[in-house]
Enzyme design. Structure first.
Site, PDB file in Angstrom:
ATOM      1  N   CYS A 360       0.788  -1.237   0.000  1.00 37.87           N
ATOM      2  CA  CYS A 360       0.000   0.000   0.000  1.00 37.87           C
ATOM      3  C   CYS A 360       0.823   1.291   0.000  1.00 37.87           C
ATOM      4  O   CYS A 360       0.512   2.205  -0.784  1.00 37.87           O
ATOM      5  CB  CYS A 360      -1.015  -0.014   1.136  1.00 37.87           C
ATOM      6  SG  CYS A 360      -0.539  -0.916   2.604  1.00 37.87           S
ATOM      7  N   ARG A 389       7.325 -11.463   4.844  1.00 41.63           N
ATOM      8  CA  ARG A 389       7.042 -11.262   6.263  1.00 41.63           C
ATOM      9  C   ARG A 389       7.788 -12.319   7.062  1.00 41.63           C
ATOM     10  O   ARG A 389       7.821 -13.486   6.681  1.00 41.63           O
ATOM     11  CB  ARG A 389       5.527 -11.343   6.537  1.00 41.63           C
ATOM     12  CG  ARG A 389       4.755 -10.211   5.893  1.00 41.63           C
ATOM     13  CD  ARG A 389       3.282 -10.229   6.209  1.00 41.63           C
ATOM     14  NE  ARG A 389       2.583  -9.205   5.446  1.00 41.63           N
ATOM     15  CZ  ARG A 389       1.267  -9.055   5.406  1.00 41.63           C
ATOM     16  NH1 ARG A 389       0.491  -9.889   6.104  1.00 41.63           N
ATOM     17  NH2 ARG A 389       0.704  -8.096   4.683  1.00 41.63           N
ATOM     18  N   GLN A 407       0.765 -11.220  -3.458  1.00 39.36           N
ATOM     19  CA  GLN A 407      -0.634 -10.848  -3.272  1.00 39.36           C
ATOM     20  C   GLN A 407      -1.267 -10.444  -4.608  1.00 39.36           C
ATOM     21  O   GLN A 407      -0.595  -9.853  -5.453  1.00 39.36           O
ATOM     22  CB  GLN A 407      -0.749  -9.667  -2.304  1.00 39.36           C
ATOM     23  CG  GLN A 407      -0.281  -9.955  -0.892  1.00 39.36           C
ATOM     24  CD  GLN A 407      -0.349  -8.716  -0.014  1.00 39.36           C
ATOM     25  OE1 GLN A 407       0.039  -7.632  -0.430  1.00 39.36           O
ATOM     26  NE2 GLN A 407      -0.846  -8.881   1.202  1.00 39.36           N
ATOM     27  N   ASP A 409      -2.924  -7.903  -5.111  1.00 40.17           N
ATOM     28  CA  ASP A 409      -3.221  -6.714  -4.341  1.00 40.17           C
ATOM     29  C   ASP A 409      -3.830  -5.631  -5.226  1.00 40.17           C
ATOM     30  O   ASP A 409      -3.596  -5.586  -6.435  1.00 40.17           O
ATOM     31  CB  ASP A 409      -1.933  -6.186  -3.697  1.00 40.17           C
ATOM     32  CG  ASP A 409      -2.197  -5.447  -2.410  1.00 40.17           C
ATOM     33  OD1 ASP A 409      -3.375  -5.314  -2.034  1.00 40.17           O
ATOM     34  OD2 ASP A 409      -1.226  -5.004  -1.768  1.00 40.17           O
ATOM     35  N   HIS A 411      -5.447  -1.313  -4.899  1.00 43.20           N
ATOM     36  CA  HIS A 411      -5.847  -0.159  -4.095  1.00 43.20           C
ATOM     37  C   HIS A 411      -6.644   0.786  -4.972  1.00 43.20           C
ATOM     38  O   HIS A 411      -6.238   1.104  -6.094  1.00 43.20           O
ATOM     39  CB  HIS A 411      -4.628   0.538  -3.497  1.00 43.20           C
ATOM     40  CG  HIS A 411      -3.909  -0.306  -2.498  1.00 43.20           C
ATOM     41  ND1 HIS A 411      -2.882  -1.155  -2.840  1.00 43.20           N
ATOM     42  CD2 HIS A 411      -4.122  -0.484  -1.164  1.00 43.20           C
ATOM     43  CE1 HIS A 411      -2.470  -1.817  -1.759  1.00 43.20           C
ATOM     44  NE2 HIS A 411      -3.204  -1.428  -0.738  1.00 43.20           N
ATOM     45  N   LYS A 491     -13.994  -3.029   7.581  1.00 41.42           N
ATOM     46  CA  LYS A 491     -13.563  -3.855   6.454  1.00 41.42           C
ATOM     47  C   LYS A 491     -14.567  -4.970   6.201  1.00 41.42           C
ATOM     48  O   LYS A 491     -15.349  -5.348   7.081  1.00 41.42           O
ATOM     49  CB  LYS A 491     -12.179  -4.449   6.718  1.00 41.42           C
ATOM     50  CG  LYS A 491     -12.106  -5.385   7.911  1.00 41.42           C
ATOM     51  CD  LYS A 491     -10.692  -5.940   8.096  1.00 41.42           C
ATOM     52  CE  LYS A 491     -10.627  -6.864   9.303  1.00 41.42           C
ATOM     53  NZ  LYS A 491      -9.277  -7.448   9.487  1.00 41.42           N
ATOM     54  N   HIS A 537      -8.189  -0.778   0.336  1.00 44.12           N
ATOM     55  CA  HIS A 537      -7.309  -1.937   0.170  1.00 44.12           C
ATOM     56  C   HIS A 537      -8.197  -3.118  -0.223  1.00 44.12           C
ATOM     57  O   HIS A 537      -9.171  -3.394   0.474  1.00 44.12           O
ATOM     58  CB  HIS A 537      -6.600  -2.294   1.479  1.00 44.12           C
ATOM     59  CG  HIS A 537      -5.881  -1.158   2.140  1.00 44.12           C
ATOM     60  ND1 HIS A 537      -4.515  -1.019   2.096  1.00 44.12           N
ATOM     61  CD2 HIS A 537      -6.335  -0.113   2.872  1.00 44.12           C
ATOM     62  CE1 HIS A 537      -4.156   0.058   2.779  1.00 44.12           C
ATOM     63  NE2 HIS A 537      -5.245   0.624   3.264  1.00 44.12           N
TER      64      HIS A 537
END
Length: 665
Positions: A360, A389, A407, A409, A411, A491, A537
């Site tokens: 992000c 991670r 991911q 991912d 945004h 969320k 997100h």
């Protein structure tokens, strides 16, 4: 005169009970059936022991086995408690630590004596037998309130150094609850918040099973002593246990690690803990899934981007991740190490970089390039972002829980007025993807404001109302999870259900008004002034690694034809058909089919078994007759139909049509 408390029941009635009475007394007053069935009580919304006296006027809801979620949490907690007592009965000197309930059972961490050493699975039957003896004894589980110093003194006297250490970290002056298994002073006792059932006999002695043993560090820290963790599964009755054990057996057959090896998809090794070595066939699945997702994202108006792996720690400090996530980040000094005795040496004075644990902040940097007008919103960025991670070694699990992951991912930068529409668009996209991938059964959960949060109540009111409006307008059923939202915004969570009934949380949609402000992202509004956008997100798969693992287990390796790494194998019966087999394979390849040939001098039944184990969807068997007639004998993986004779061109056309990805049909 006896003081009376007013106890409000769920049906709206009110019972007056004398001071000192308990929820069990209320149950008995209503009827003997309820008195027998009641396990615990919800007092003013808090689950409590059924034998704990009322402290004043209260609302009361009695918990029975029909309240399955609450009941399972209670019994699993009690089984853990009884496991600890059983172990100390059988193995004196063993120290206890903690044992929580889990999604399907419980575990407890023990520090065995040095003479005994770690527990083994061979000892589990004896422990189970002792647990059943304790249950049969039907001893009352009595709640006692102690002071911290008294608890420490008791544990120190008993040689329980882990409990003695832990209790001193609880707030001074705060009453501490202990639970005693029996009425005598020397009865077994443990530090516990509770609640518990009224007695050990409330548990079904045939509704639990100890399953395995593993190592676990005290408090999860590798610097601390290694403990022995004993796991168990627990249910309300034997029927539920048996059904679970069948599911467990089926899950073992579907284990992605086992199937991945059989299909030659990937491997893991100690030199790269938590990172996947993808083999050609496994990478083919990845590429097909990624290509499918890219087409869906393109059609949904996303712009794909790529951002760096190593980013200066200053950005992570500014975004807030350094303070909240630092211990899970891989940090790299920005210098070339010198060498002493063949080993790298760093000065400790260099600036720090970090491998990104999420994407992000980097996406905001892309958004900030140039000036964005309100007319350009919403802006939808997507990235197959490789992240790292620092997960503990003990938490890693195949390709489901890894340290390096990618991911799907995304945004979305939008105005407040665009939030409802963007949420609806995302839900529609997610629904399309899940259905295409074979997961039409999924649940939506909305996590609302936690106690510790930023932003005004008015902002949270609008954000939660907007998400609920979007869900209602999409027609999706949803469950509210009070207090489980992120600290910056509410969320949505999307939990899909696989072929054997397990649920997996994969998709997410999180509203974040804070990070664009922290990192200085803005757009120019209709009024000519600068405004911070909302940031959404969102992810659908979660991570490619984990989702591919879920797909493997959901389909037991028998992936849909369009995803299968090898879609067809042409196998010969006799060597005279080798040339024709190559011709068949060439035609399939020209039609876009991923095909292999098997020309080995082996019996056809052997070849069929081998390719079935490798989960190849289609097997085209050819011999001398098929070569002469221009036909193939088609066998489908898992089909009861033995085989089907088809002309070559007909087979190629049919297979080509079946292999088209769902978005291109």
């Amino acid at each position: 005169m006896t003081k009376m408390f007013k106890i409000a029941l769920p049906d709206g009635s009110v019972k007056e009970m004398p001071e000192g009475s308990t929820p069990a007394d209320v149950a008995a007053a209503i009827g003997p059936g309820l008195a027998k069935a009641a396990l615990a009580a919800r007092i003013n919304g808090e689950v409590r022991d059924i034998m704990r006296p009322f402290e004043g006027d209260a609302s009361l809801a009695l918990i029975t086995s029909r309240d399955e979620a609450d009941a399972l949490e209670l019994v699993r907690h009690d089984y853990a408690h009884i496991l600890a007592e059983a172990v100390q009965n059988l193995y004196p000197g063993t120290q206890i630590t903690f044992g929580p309930a889990t999604d399907d059972g419980f575990y407890y961490d023990f520090a065995p004596t040095a003479e005994h050493g770690p527990f083994t699975e061979e000892e589990l039957p004896a422990i189970e037998a002792e647990m059943r003896r304790i249950i049969a004894a039907d001893e009352p589980l009595i709640r006692e309130v102690w002071q911290r110093e008294d608890v420490r003194a008791l544990f120190e006297k008993q040689g329980e150094r882990f409990k003695a250490e832990w209790v001193m970290e609880l707030p001074e002056g705060e009453p501490i609850t202990m639970y005693r298994s029996g009425r005598t002073k020397d009865a077994w006792i443990d530090l516990c918040r509770g609640p518990h059932l009224a007695s050990t006999g409330k548990l079904d002695p045939n509704a639990f099973k100890l399953t395995r043993v593993s190592g676990a560090y005290w408090r999860g820290d590798p610097k601390n002593p290694m403990l022995s963790r004993i796991y168990g599964t627990a249910w309300l009755n034997r029927k539920q246990l048996d059904e679970y054990l069948v599911r467990l057996e089926e899950a073992a057959k579907r284990d992605h690690r086992k199937i991945g090896q059989e299909m030659d998809l990937f491997h893991l090794q100690a030199e790269a803990h938590g990172s996947v070595f993808w083999h050609p066939k496994g990478w083919t699945i990845w590429r097909q899934l990624e290509a499918y997702m890219s087409r869906r994202l393109d059609a949904a108006g996303y712009q794909q981007i790529r951002t760096p792996q190593l980013i200066d720690s200053k950005l992570w400090v500014q975004s807030g991740h350094w303070g909240k996530f630092r211990e899970n980040m891989f940090v790299v000094p920005d210098e070339v190490p010198s060498t002493e005795e063949g080993k790298p040496v760093i000065t400790g004075n260099a600036e720090l970089l970090a491998l990104k644990p999420m994407n992000c902040p980097a996406h905001i940097q892309v958004f900030k390039q140039g000036i964005t007008s309100y007319r350009e919103l919403p802006v939808r960025f997507a990235e197959y972002g490789c992240c790292h991670r620092n997960e503990p070694h003990g938490a890693l699990h195949g390709i489901m829980r890894v340290r390096q992951f990618t991911q799907d991912d995304g945004h979305i930068f939008c105005t407040r007025d665009q939030l409802i529409d963007e949420t609806k668009r995302f839900c529609a996209l997610l629904d399309l993807v899940y259905r295409d991938l074979g997961f039409a059964d999924y649940k939506v959960k909305m996590a609302t404001r936690p106690d510790e949060r930023i932003g005004s109540d008015e902002e949270w009111d609008r954000a939660e109302a907007d998400l609920e409006t979007a869900l209602k307008e999409t027609g999706l059923d949803y469950e509210v999870l009070p207090g489980e939202g992120a600290f910056y915004g509410p969320k949505l969570e999307f939990h899909l259900t696989d072929a054997i009934g397990r649920t997996w949380q994969c998709g997410t949609h999180q509203l974040d008004p804070q990070m664009p402000q922290r990192l200085g992202a803005y757009y120019v509004g209709e009024d000519g002034e600068k405004h911070h956008p909302l940031m959404l997100h969102r992810a659908i798969l979660g991570t490619f690694e984990r989702f591919i693992g879920i797909l493997i287990e959901h389909y037991a390796g028998k992936l849909p034809l369009w995803l299968a790494p090898v879609q067809a194998v042409v196998a010969t019966i006799v060597s005279d058909a080798d040339a024709y087999a190559e011709q068949v394979a060439a035609k399939l390849t020209a039609a876009g089919i991923r095909v292999e040939t098997d020309l080995r001098n082996e019996k056809i039944n052997y070849k069929v078994r081998e390719h079935s184990l490798a989960k190849v969807p289609l097997l085209l068997v050819v011999g001398k007759r098929e070569a002469e007639e221009g036909t193939v004998a088609l066998r489908r993986l898992g089909s009861e139909e033995h085989q089907k004779m088809l002309g070559l061109d007909e087979a190629v056309t049919m297979i080509g049509s079946e292999a088209v990805p769902p978005d291109l049909r």
